[in-house]
Design a protein around this motif. Structure first.
Motif, PDB file in Angstrom:
ATOM      1  N   SER A  81       0.873  -1.174   0.000  1.00 28.90           N
ATOM      2  CA  SER A  81       0.000   0.000   0.000  1.00 28.90           C
ATOM      3  C   SER A  81       0.906   1.218   0.000  1.00 28.90           C
ATOM      4  CB  SER A  81      -0.889   0.037   1.247  1.00 28.90           C
ATOM      5  OG  SER A  81      -1.871  -0.961   1.178  1.00 28.90           O
ATOM      6  N   LEU A  82       0.689   2.101  -0.964  1.00 31.64           N
ATOM      7  CA  LEU A  82       1.518   3.296  -1.108  1.00 31.64           C
ATOM      8  C   LEU A  82       0.627   4.533  -0.999  1.00 31.64           C
ATOM      9  CD1 LEU A  82       4.185   4.756  -1.870  1.00 31.64           C
ATOM     10  CD2 LEU A  82       3.504   4.474  -4.264  1.00 31.64           C
ATOM     11  N   ALA A  83       0.902   5.382  -0.014  1.00 33.17           N
ATOM     12  CA  ALA A  83       0.153   6.632   0.157  1.00 33.17           C
ATOM     13  C   ALA A  83       1.035   7.801  -0.279  1.00 33.17           C
ATOM     14  CB  ALA A  83      -0.265   6.813   1.612  1.00 33.17           C
ATOM     15  N   LEU A  84       0.503   8.668  -1.144  1.00 29.29           N
ATOM     16  CA  LEU A  84       1.197   9.872  -1.607  1.00 29.29           C
ATOM     17  C   LEU A  84       0.305  11.079  -1.328  1.00 29.29           C
ATOM     18  CD1 LEU A  84       2.520   8.598  -5.050  1.00 29.29           C
ATOM     19  CD2 LEU A  84       3.831   8.902  -2.957  1.00 29.29           C
ATOM     20  N   LEU A  85       0.813  12.046  -0.553  1.00 26.22           N
ATOM     21  CA  LEU A  85       0.029  13.230  -0.167  1.00 26.22           C
ATOM     22  C   LEU A  85       0.811  14.507  -0.451  1.00 26.22           C
ATOM     23  CD1 LEU A  85      -1.196  12.001   3.352  1.00 26.22           C
ATOM     24  CD2 LEU A  85      -2.400  11.811   1.176  1.00 26.22           C
ATOM     25  N   ASN A  86       0.067  15.597  -0.690  1.00 22.40           N
ATOM     26  CA  ASN A  86       0.700  16.907  -0.845  1.00 22.40           C
ATOM     27  C   ASN A  86       0.660  17.663   0.488  1.00 22.40           C
ATOM     28  OD1 ASN A  86      -1.914  17.892  -0.590  1.00 22.40           O
ATOM     29  ND2 ASN A  86      -2.136  18.436  -2.739  1.00 22.40           N
ATOM     30  N   GLN A  87       0.988  18.958   0.466  1.00 25.73           N
ATOM     31  CA  GLN A  87       1.012  19.776   1.691  1.00 25.73           C
ATOM     32  C   GLN A  87      -0.331  19.799   2.402  1.00 25.73           C
ATOM     33  OE1 GLN A  87       2.291  23.704   0.537  1.00 25.73           O
ATOM     34  NE2 GLN A  87       4.331  23.399   1.371  1.00 25.73           N
ATOM     35  N   LYS A  88      -1.403  19.775   1.642  1.00 25.84           N
ATOM     36  CA  LYS A  88      -2.754  19.863   2.218  1.00 25.84           C
ATOM     37  C   LYS A  88      -3.306  18.493   2.597  1.00 25.84           C
ATOM     38  CE  LYS A  88      -3.775  23.926  -0.581  1.00 25.84           C
ATOM     39  NZ  LYS A  88      -4.613  24.468  -1.647  1.00 25.84           N
ATOM     40  N   ASP A  89      -2.465  17.485   2.545  1.00 27.39           N
ATOM     41  CA  ASP A  89      -2.851  16.099   2.844  1.00 27.39           C
ATOM     42  C   ASP A  89      -3.877  15.564   1.850  1.00 27.39           C
ATOM     43  OD1 ASP A  89      -1.103  15.985   4.961  1.00 27.39           O
ATOM     44  OD2 ASP A  89      -2.595  16.611   6.440  1.00 27.39           O
ATOM     45  N   ASP A  90      -3.820  16.048   0.621  1.00 33.51           N
ATOM     46  CA  ASP A  90      -4.633  15.520  -0.471  1.00 33.51           C
ATOM     47  C   ASP A  90      -3.747  14.596  -1.305  1.00 33.51           C
ATOM     48  OD1 ASP A  90      -6.730  17.129   0.358  1.00 33.51           O
ATOM     49  OD2 ASP A  90      -6.323  18.702  -1.099  1.00 33.51           O
ATOM     50  N   GLY A  91      -4.326  13.533  -1.831  1.00 33.66           N
ATOM     51  CA  GLY A  91      -3.562  12.620  -2.660  1.00 33.66           C
ATOM     52  C   GLY A  91      -4.310  11.321  -2.880  1.00 33.66           C
ATOM     53  N   PHE A  92      -3.583  10.206  -2.810  1.00 40.52           N
ATOM     54  CA  PHE A  92      -4.206   8.915  -3.050  1.00 40.52           C
ATOM     55  C   PHE A  92      -3.402   7.801  -2.396  1.00 40.52           C
ATOM     56  CE2 PHE A  92      -1.479   9.935  -6.627  1.00 40.52           C
ATOM     57  CZ  PHE A  92      -0.676   8.809  -6.723  1.00 40.52           C
ATOM     58  N   ILE A  93      -4.055   6.643  -2.311  1.00 40.27           N
ATOM     59  CA  ILE A  93      -3.398   5.424  -1.856  1.00 40.27           C
ATOM     60  C   ILE A  93      -3.541   4.393  -2.967  1.00 40.27           C
ATOM     61  CG2 ILE A  93      -3.452   3.504  -0.212  1.00 40.27           C
ATOM     62  CD1 ILE A  93      -4.528   5.402   1.874  1.00 40.27           C
ATOM     63  N   ILE A  94      -2.426   3.819  -3.355  1.00 36.62           N
ATOM     64  CA  ILE A  94      -2.433   2.710  -4.318  1.00 36.62           C
ATOM     65  C   ILE A  94      -2.224   1.439  -3.508  1.00 36.62           C
ATOM     66  CG2 ILE A  94      -1.209   1.595  -6.219  1.00 36.62           C
ATOM     67  CD1 ILE A  94      -0.383   4.328  -7.200  1.00 36.62           C
ATOM     68  N   ASN A  95      -3.113   0.477  -3.712  1.00 35.29           N
ATOM     69  CA  ASN A  95      -3.002  -0.809  -3.037  1.00 35.29           C
ATOM     70  C   ASN A  95      -2.846  -1.873  -4.115  1.00 35.29           C
ATOM     71  OD1 ASN A  95      -2.944  -2.729  -1.050  1.00 35.29           O
ATOM     72  ND2 ASN A  95      -5.161  -2.800  -0.769  1.00 35.29           N
ATOM     73  N   ALA A  96      -1.718  -2.561  -4.107  1.00 32.41           N
ATOM     74  CA  ALA A  96      -1.456  -3.630  -5.079  1.00 32.41           C
ATOM     75  C   ALA A  96      -1.389  -4.950  -4.322  1.00 32.41           C
ATOM     76  CB  ALA A  96      -0.152  -3.365  -5.820  1.00 32.41           C
ATOM     77  N   MET A  97      -2.331  -5.849  -4.657  1.00 29.08           N
ATOM     78  CA  MET A  97      -2.367  -7.155  -3.990  1.00 29.08           C
ATOM     79  C   MET A  97      -1.902  -8.216  -4.984  1.00 29.08           C
ATOM     80  SD  MET A  97      -5.796  -6.944  -1.653  1.00 29.08           S
ATOM     81  CE  MET A  97      -6.902  -6.952  -3.030  1.00 29.08           C
ATOM     82  N   HIS A  98      -0.856  -8.938  -4.611  1.00 26.80           N
ATOM     83  CA  HIS A  98      -0.241  -9.944  -5.475  1.00 26.80           C
ATOM     84  C   HIS A  98      -0.661 -11.337  -5.011  1.00 26.80           C
ATOM     85  CE1 HIS A  98       2.731 -11.220  -8.405  1.00 26.80           C
ATOM     86  NE2 HIS A  98       3.155 -12.119  -7.529  1.00 26.80           N
TER      87      HIS A  98
END
Length: 169
Positions: free
Chosen positions: A116-133
């Motif tokens: 699970s990868l979370a990427l956020l900007n200064q305002k805590d906006d962004g997304f989470i990518i979840n890759a299940m193998h």
């Protein structure tokens, strides 16, 4: 003379004190003249060093050269200020906070290939990518994050990645 007396006698002052006072004042003035001469000599040396091998035209050229350098610095400073303002504007929308959690999605394969990868900007906006193998393939999901929160329920690993990103410095 007043009534047959000298001014010194009339005022009650001894002539010797007046002479000694004048000698003292003369010595003080003599010391001041010597100090002034030394300072003037130092100033002349500095002036000669400054003017050595130069004339009025070369001095003017040096002054104009320095003024051009100052103008260049002012222009460069203005350009740098614009660039910094532009960079600061972009910083608000770039991803600066990161959280990554690796895990085994189905406990059937080793190596923790899911993440699970979370990427956020200064305002805590962004997304989470979840890759299940899994053995059958890899499944990837993305969940939007607004102000540090998701409207979609997050899994344990996604929550952990989001917490890491929110605490990222």
């Amino acid at each position: 003379m007043i009534n047959g007396m000298s001014i010194c006698e009339y005022l009650g002052i001894d002539l010797e004190y007046i002479v000694l006072g004048l000698v003292g004042v003369n010595l003080l003035l003599f010391l001041l003249i010597i100090i002034n001469m030394v300072k003037t000599s130092k100033l002349k040396k500095r002036y000669k060093k400054f003017m050595a091998d130069t004339d009025a035209q070369s001095l003017e050229d040096k002054i104009l050269e320095r003024l051009e350098q100052i103008d260049g610095l002012v222009k460069s400073n203005a350009e740098n200020k614009e660039k910094i303002e532009r960079i600061e504007g972009l910083m608000g929308v770039t991803f600066q906070k990161i959280g990554l959690v690796k895990y085994d999605a189905f406990d059937e394969m080793g190596g923790k290939l899911s993440f699970s990868l979370a990427l956020l900007n200064q305002k805590d906006d962004g997304f989470i990518i979840n890759a299940m193998h899994s053995r059958e393939g890899c499944y990837t999901y993305i969940k939007e994050i607004i102000a540090g929160k998701s409207i979609i329920v997050l899994g344990n690993e996604e929550k952990e990645a989001l917490d890491m990103a929110l605490k990222y410095k």
